[in-house]
Design a protein around this motif. Structure first.
Motif, PDB file in Angstrom:
ATOM      1  N   UNK A  14     -30.388 -55.919   4.493  1.00 15.00           N
ATOM      2  CA  UNK A  14     -31.338 -55.292   5.409  1.00 15.00           C
ATOM      3  C   UNK A  14     -32.219 -54.307   4.675  1.00 15.00           C
ATOM      4  N   UNK A  15     -33.483 -54.249   5.094  1.00 13.50           N
ATOM      5  CA  UNK A  15     -34.435 -53.339   4.465  1.00 13.50           C
ATOM      6  C   UNK A  15     -34.257 -51.933   4.999  1.00 13.50           C
ATOM      7  N   UNK A  67     -47.525 -65.430   5.002  1.00 19.99           N
ATOM      8  CA  UNK A  67     -48.064 -64.129   5.397  1.00 19.99           C
ATOM      9  C   UNK A  67     -47.003 -63.379   6.187  1.00 19.99           C
ATOM     10  N   UNK A  68     -47.230 -62.092   6.370  1.00 19.10           N
ATOM     11  CA  UNK A  68     -46.305 -61.271   7.154  1.00 19.10           C
ATOM     12  C   UNK A  68     -47.059 -60.616   8.296  1.00 19.10           C
ATOM     13  N   UNK A  69     -46.431 -60.553   9.453  1.00 18.27           N
ATOM     14  CA  UNK A  69     -47.026 -59.911  10.606  1.00 18.27           C
ATOM     15  C   UNK A  69     -46.115 -58.798  11.098  1.00 18.27           C
ATOM     16  N   UNK A  73     -39.951 -60.939  12.065  1.00 23.22           N
ATOM     17  CA  UNK A  73     -39.074 -61.056  10.908  1.00 23.22           C
ATOM     18  C   UNK A  73     -39.730 -61.929   9.851  1.00 23.22           C
ATOM     19  N   UNK A  74     -39.692 -61.477   8.625  1.00 21.49           N
ATOM     20  CA  UNK A  74     -40.270 -62.218   7.521  1.00 21.49           C
ATOM     21  C   UNK A  74     -39.341 -62.140   6.324  1.00 21.49           C
ATOM     22  N   UNK A 126     -35.391 -61.487   0.248  1.00 21.84           N
ATOM     23  CA  UNK A 126     -34.753 -60.536   1.159  1.00 21.84           C
ATOM     24  C   UNK A 126     -35.513 -60.561   2.490  1.00 21.84           C
ATOM     25  N   UNK A 127     -34.824 -60.603   3.630  1.00 20.65           N
ATOM     26  CA  UNK A 127     -35.504 -60.592   4.926  1.00 20.65           C
ATOM     27  C   UNK A 127     -35.832 -59.173   5.378  1.00 20.65           C
TER      28      UNK A 127
END
Length: 284
Positions: A14-15, A67-69, A73-74, A126-127
């Protein structure tokens, strides 16, 4: 200690947001994409030398979906390759991990220190979930087998609504902060660029003011410190002078490369929980 990293990790990490256990990041506004940069890594207890980066290595930073939004979850993908573009597959464990990934927002209000898993073919993943859109800088901190500590970085853009603009960072008038039930005081032996500086943390109970003497190892040491210049171009990852210290004092030695404003994040562990304390200082 060396490890042949042909093993594929299966554990989701986890971030962090100003500590451990939060998978969401706040963001700043604006967009952009920057070049890959190699930067030094400073280790306390080793004369605070900046390890020469491996110039022949490259890192590419991407999102698995392209891409990330914000609020979705990315998965972050970091690929390490050599000068010919071939994947690097052999790394040394450095403070219990093959890679330390630092993620900060453009205004330095958001900070995370996470550990991607190696998936083979030079790729780590890593998510995470970003709370806001905007511009972030990612720093991949690792040690190739037989090489020196290396940090490669790049700006990335997250789609979506940006956070409200925040004021420019300014030096703290007093280097004392409360984080949860702890009071942390930071003192610097000097504030001049290009001179060795000792960062001394005094960690105590916020109510009783008694020093905490049972800090637990975090990534194999009493603590870790990450320092960034205001423009996020100067990066220092500093390890403690005495890695086996348990508090209430924790000392780190480093050298600030240029004058200017720097943000310092100290990370420690107590009773199974990692806590992060930020300070902002001005170096003359």
């Amino acid at each position: 200690m060396k490890r042949r990293t042909m093993l594929a990790g299966a554990m989701s990490i986890a971030l962090l947001l100003a500590g451990c256990g939060n998978t969401e990041l706040a963001a700043n506004n604006d967009s952009g994409h920057g070049a890959n940069h190699a930067q030094g890594d400073t280790h306390g207890g080793h004369n605070a030398e900046s390890a020469a980066p491996a110039d022949h290595l490259k890192a590419s930073f991407a999102f698995a979906s392209g891409s990330a939004k914000a609020n979705e979850k990315t998965e972050i993908k970091v690929r390490i390759s050599d000068k010919d573009g071939s994947p690097v597959n052999d790394f040394e464990v450095n403070h219990e991990k093959l890679m330390h990934l630092i993620v900060v927002s453009e205004d330095l209000s958001s900070f995370s220190h996470i550990h991607p898993e190696f998936k083979g073919e030079g790729t780590f993943t890593v998510p995470t979930t970003f709370l806001n859109g905007g511009k972030y800088k990612m720093f991949a901190d690792f040690k190739p087998a037989g090489g020196s500590g290396t940090t490669l970085s790049e700006w990335v853009h997250v789609e979506g609504e940006a956070a409200q603009p925040s004021a420019a960072i300014a030096p703290d008038a007093k280097l004392v902060k409360e984080v949860g039930d702890k009071e942390i005081e930071l003192s610097l032996s000097g504030t001049k660029a290009n001179e060795e500086v000792t960062l001394s943390y005094d960690i105590r109970d916020a109510k009783t003011k008694e020093g905490i003497q049972n800090l637990e190892p975090y990534l194999g040491a009493v603590g870790h410190v990450v320092i960034l210049s205001q423009d996020a171009e100067q990066y220092l990852h500093v390890h403690p002078l005495d890695e086996k210290a348990t508090g209430p004092k924790a000392e780190f030695a480093t050298t600030f490369p240029h004058s200017g404003i720097y943000k310092i994040w100290g990370q420690f562990q107590h009773k199974g929980e990692v806590f992060t304390v930020p300070f902002v200082v001005e170096i003359k």
